[in-house]
Design a protein around this motif. Sequence first.
Motif, mmCIF file in Angstrom:
data_model
loop_
_atom_site.group_PDB
_atom_site.id
_atom_site.type_symbol
_atom_site.label_atom_id
_atom_site.label_comp_id
_atom_site.label_asym_id
_atom_site.label_seq_id
_atom_site.Cartn_x
_atom_site.Cartn_y
_atom_site.Cartn_z
ATOM 1 N N TYR A 122 0.813 -1.223 0.000
ATOM 2 C CA TYR A 122 0.000 0.000 0.000
ATOM 3 C C TYR A 122 0.847 1.275 0.000
ATOM 4 N N PHE A 166 2.278 1.832 -3.390
ATOM 5 C CA PHE A 166 1.176 2.236 -4.263
ATOM 6 C C PHE A 166 0.888 3.724 -4.080
ATOM 7 N N HIS A 204 1.563 6.759 -6.977
ATOM 8 C CA HIS A 204 0.498 7.620 -7.494
ATOM 9 C C HIS A 204 0.688 9.074 -7.079
ATOM 10 N N PRO A 241 -3.938 -0.942 -3.858
ATOM 11 C CA PRO A 241 -3.402 -2.017 -4.697
ATOM 12 C C PRO A 241 -4.326 -3.232 -4.660
#
Length: 96
Positions: free
Chosen positions: A21, A24, A28, A68
């Motif tokens: 996580y 991820f 982003h 994710p």
Amino acid sequence: MEAVRKAVEFQVIGRVQGVGYRYFAQTHALMLGVKGWVKNLPDGTVVGHAVGTPDQLVSFFHKLLEGPSFSRVDDLREKPLNEQMVYRYGDFSIVR
């Protein structure tokens, strides 16, 4: 004219540890131009600070809710931070 930026603290609740996580979130954030940090807490949640324009933050939080593939996000809480925090971060990092 420079776009207005906001600083927000966020907490993600659910199955968000041991599933990639934080990576991820970092990926982003960097793609969207969001600055700040993210880390795991002992209670199983993920917390962080995010700085960006309102549009960047909306897109980032949408991605955090998605997570994710092996994660499960039950709740995303956010609260505004002091205006001076807008200038504190130069990138988005994972804090251990």
